[in-house]
Design a protein around this motif. Sequence first.
Motif, PDB file in Angstrom:
ATOM      1  N   VAL A 267     -61.970  62.888 -14.322  1.00 14.85           N
ATOM      2  CA  VAL A 267     -61.661  64.315 -14.511  1.00 14.85           C
ATOM      3  C   VAL A 267     -61.842  65.067 -15.885  1.00 14.85           C
ATOM      4  O   VAL A 267     -62.057  66.016 -16.046  1.00 14.85           O
ATOM      5  CB  VAL A 267     -60.173  64.618 -14.143  1.00 14.85           C
ATOM      6  N   MET A 268     -61.643  64.126 -17.021  1.00 19.15           N
ATOM      7  CA  MET A 268     -61.863  64.586 -18.406  1.00 19.15           C
ATOM      8  C   MET A 268     -63.245  64.442 -18.800  1.00 19.15           C
ATOM      9  O   MET A 268     -63.265  64.137 -20.292  1.00 19.15           O
ATOM     10  CB  MET A 268     -60.721  64.130 -19.032  1.00 19.15           C
TER      11      MET A 268
ATOM     12  N   TYR B 253     -65.412  66.278 -19.478  1.00 17.02           N
ATOM     13  CA  TYR B 253     -65.907  67.078 -20.530  1.00 17.02           C
ATOM     14  C   TYR B 253     -65.244  66.879 -21.912  1.00 17.02           C
ATOM     15  O   TYR B 253     -65.689  67.380 -22.983  1.00 17.02           O
ATOM     16  CB  TYR B 253     -65.309  68.657 -19.951  1.00 17.02           C
TER      17      TYR B 253
ATOM     18  N   ASP C 236     -70.960  66.645 -23.959  1.00 14.81           N
ATOM     19  CA  ASP C 236     -71.116  68.096 -24.699  1.00 14.81           C
ATOM     20  C   ASP C 236     -71.873  68.948 -23.950  1.00 14.81           C
ATOM     21  O   ASP C 236     -73.203  69.314 -24.819  1.00 14.81           O
ATOM     22  CB  ASP C 236     -71.423  67.536 -26.056  1.00 14.81           C
ATOM     23  N   CYS C 237     -71.733  69.548 -22.952  1.00 11.67           N
ATOM     24  CA  CYS C 237     -72.407  70.730 -22.491  1.00 11.67           C
ATOM     25  C   CYS C 237     -71.108  71.805 -21.908  1.00 11.67           C
ATOM     26  O   CYS C 237     -70.131  71.282 -21.654  1.00 11.67           O
ATOM     27  CB  CYS C 237     -73.394  70.439 -21.422  1.00 11.67           C
ATOM     28  N   ASP C 238     -71.516  72.919 -21.244  1.00 11.94           N
ATOM     29  CA  ASP C 238     -70.734  73.782 -20.764  1.00 11.94           C
ATOM     30  C   ASP C 238     -70.246  72.943 -19.337  1.00 11.94           C
ATOM     31  O   ASP C 238     -70.878  72.423 -18.672  1.00 11.94           O
ATOM     32  CB  ASP C 238     -71.201  75.100 -20.376  1.00 11.94           C
ATOM     33  N   MET C 239     -68.749  72.910 -19.113  1.00 15.36           N
ATOM     34  CA  MET C 239     -68.172  72.273 -18.018  1.00 15.36           C
ATOM     35  C   MET C 239     -66.906  72.902 -17.497  1.00 15.36           C
ATOM     36  O   MET C 239     -66.418  73.722 -18.315  1.00 15.36           O
ATOM     37  CB  MET C 239     -67.928  71.059 -18.264  1.00 15.36           C
ATOM     38  N   ILE C 240     -67.001  72.845 -16.192  1.00 16.64           N
ATOM     39  CA  ILE C 240     -65.635  73.484 -15.395  1.00 16.64           C
ATOM     40  C   ILE C 240     -64.996  72.142 -14.688  1.00 16.64           C
ATOM     41  O   ILE C 240     -65.819  71.291 -14.056  1.00 16.64           O
ATOM     42  CB  ILE C 240     -66.037  74.480 -14.531  1.00 16.64           C
ATOM     43  N   GLU C 241     -63.551  71.981 -14.552  1.00 13.77           N
ATOM     44  CA  GLU C 241     -63.128  71.028 -14.104  1.00 13.77           C
ATOM     45  C   GLU C 241     -62.678  71.913 -12.627  1.00 13.77           C
ATOM     46  O   GLU C 241     -62.134  72.864 -12.893  1.00 13.77           O
ATOM     47  CB  GLU C 241     -61.857  70.726 -14.864  1.00 13.77           C
TER      48      GLU C 241
END
Lengths: 243, 362
Positions: free
Chosen positions: A53-54, A56, A60-65
């Motif tokens: 889950v973590m 991100y 190191d890129c744009d991420m959404i959880e």
Amino acid sequence: MATFTRPRTLKETITHYCPGCGHGIVHRLLAEVIDELGIREKTIGTAPVGCAVMMYDYIDCDMIECAHGRAPAAATGLKRVHPDKIVFTYQGDGDLAAIGTAETIHTANRGENITVIFINNVIYGMTGGQMAPTTMLGQRTTTTPEGRGMHGEGGPIHVCELLRSLEGVCYLERTAVSSPSDVLATRRAIRKAFECQIAGKGFSLVEVLSMCPTDWKLSPDKAVKFVNHEMKTVFPVGVYKDK
Amino acid sequence: MGQKVLLKGNEAMAEAAVQAGCRFFAGYPITPQNEVPEYLSWRLPQAGGVFVQAESEVAAINMVFGAAAGGARCMTSSSSPGISLKQEGISYIAAAELPCVIANMQRGGPGLGNIRASQGDYFQAVKGGGHGDYRLIVLGPAYVQELYDLTMHAFDWADLYRNPVMILGDGILGQIAEPLDIRPYRPIAELPAKDFALTGCAGRASRVVKTLILQPADGLVHHNEYLQQKYRRIEEELSLYEEYETEDAEILIAAYGMSGRIAKGAVRRARQKGIKAGLIRPITLWPFPKEPFRRAAERVSRILVVEMSSGQFVEDVQLASECRVPVEFFGKGGGWYPLDTEILEIVESMQANPSVWATRKD
Ligand SMILES: Cc1ncc(C[n+]2csc(CCOP(=O)(O)OP(=O)(O)O)c2C)c(N)n1
Ligand code: SF4
């Protein structure tokens, strides 16, 4: 001479994964491939609910959880509004093949041009070792104390085999991270899957047989053997679709 | 003045979304809102947007979660059972502060219920619905034109406050066709830049949209405090309602949406009979317009709440009027709607028996 360095896409930090866990290896491979393809600045990743889950914190890129199992839906929304970006999901077996089965199948069936990294560790890691949809027959978990049985629990779901028939799917491969050659095969498969997306071919998925020593209650070296001797028999590695 | 057309409420809402720059819609068929996805399935591609028929309402709201995180104006619509399925996703969207618009053209419940119009999802819409302490901005239009206009504003408020906005309509509003002025979209305010949007990290640090807050230990408490501050600010800034014949009213009717519209007819009839009736029709349901009720409670002798449910909105009227005057209730659940003549009868009996509660028990 080549030197072993940290990929740009991997953040300089210590992960929270248990010793011997497969997640860390796959993170590194993912980061290496993103670097190699030079797509970090146009990649958007989706983190699952599960041990990763973590992620991100590490990638190191744009991420959404996303909510548990819904990463393919969120990825669909992202990719449709940014068709020029590279979108991937990273999901565990509970996330992808239990609570999120509908999203998985329909995202694949729509041929969404995304890449799915599917970590099959035949167990629910994060919640402490309950039965997963991929748990093998006879395998003991905290909710199958006598071992998973065909009657009542059903057999393990084979995701690559299940998705193979869908038109929208362009690439399916099952690999492992339980030996150096398996790790290299996984790296190649992840690269191939992203290349499919870059070429606009549709849905690509790499299923990685991965170690969870903690919830299997095995030492890291025994966990590796468990993948090589037990999991690979039930889940044969190989390319399931390449079109 | 724009062009006048005859459109169903559902279609008007869909057109307003396109006019307001909505470029992504995901939804799953359910009556009585099917005209929304049907309309957008051709209209959005025409406008350069994307329509996706999702495999479920769960998938639809999570597609919107992704599209909103990507920075697009986006929307989903459904009706009661489908909105129940969306609740986990709505909680995530509220927690992540992503702007989007969600329409609920309510039908009769509970359960599969029926497909008649209802206002039975009021609590779900204005008190939470999903898990955790969050708020939606909730709008309750009563006319097709109002639905059209509010849908445009909904996108602006969503962006302005970085908050999901719910349009709480009902089956009648969705199905009724009325002449509509296709007004061009004009933003209601200067809108903030979407500096949260996931667009790839070219030339900037990578961004994360997330709702898990484990570190520091009190991080989630602080995030909640921050959200509550935002909600207080929205409460201060946003309050829409219609007042009709309230100046000298002795009997005040409180109703929203379709029941508000029917109640207006009853007020008109009562006035013709010389009864001093008036109406407050809240348009923002959250924030609830408390002020007009506080004021009215000082003047009127009684309030009659008319509601197409077994009694939900009535509780907010009681709170807003601070229980200073008796609040009577006329409503039923299950896809029932009041007639203006029925409301009139109650108003007449309230007038005739000033001290007796006139709530109908039939
Ligand atoms: C809606 C919902 N149901 C249940 C959970 C609890 N939960 C968190 S992680 C998880 C299982 C994750 O297992 P898997 O997807 O196999 O990933 P792993 O942890 O093994 O990597 C569950 C059930 C949740 N967060 N949300
Ligand atoms: S519980 Fe299992 S999957 Fe989770 S971090 Fe530990 S070893 Fe990895």
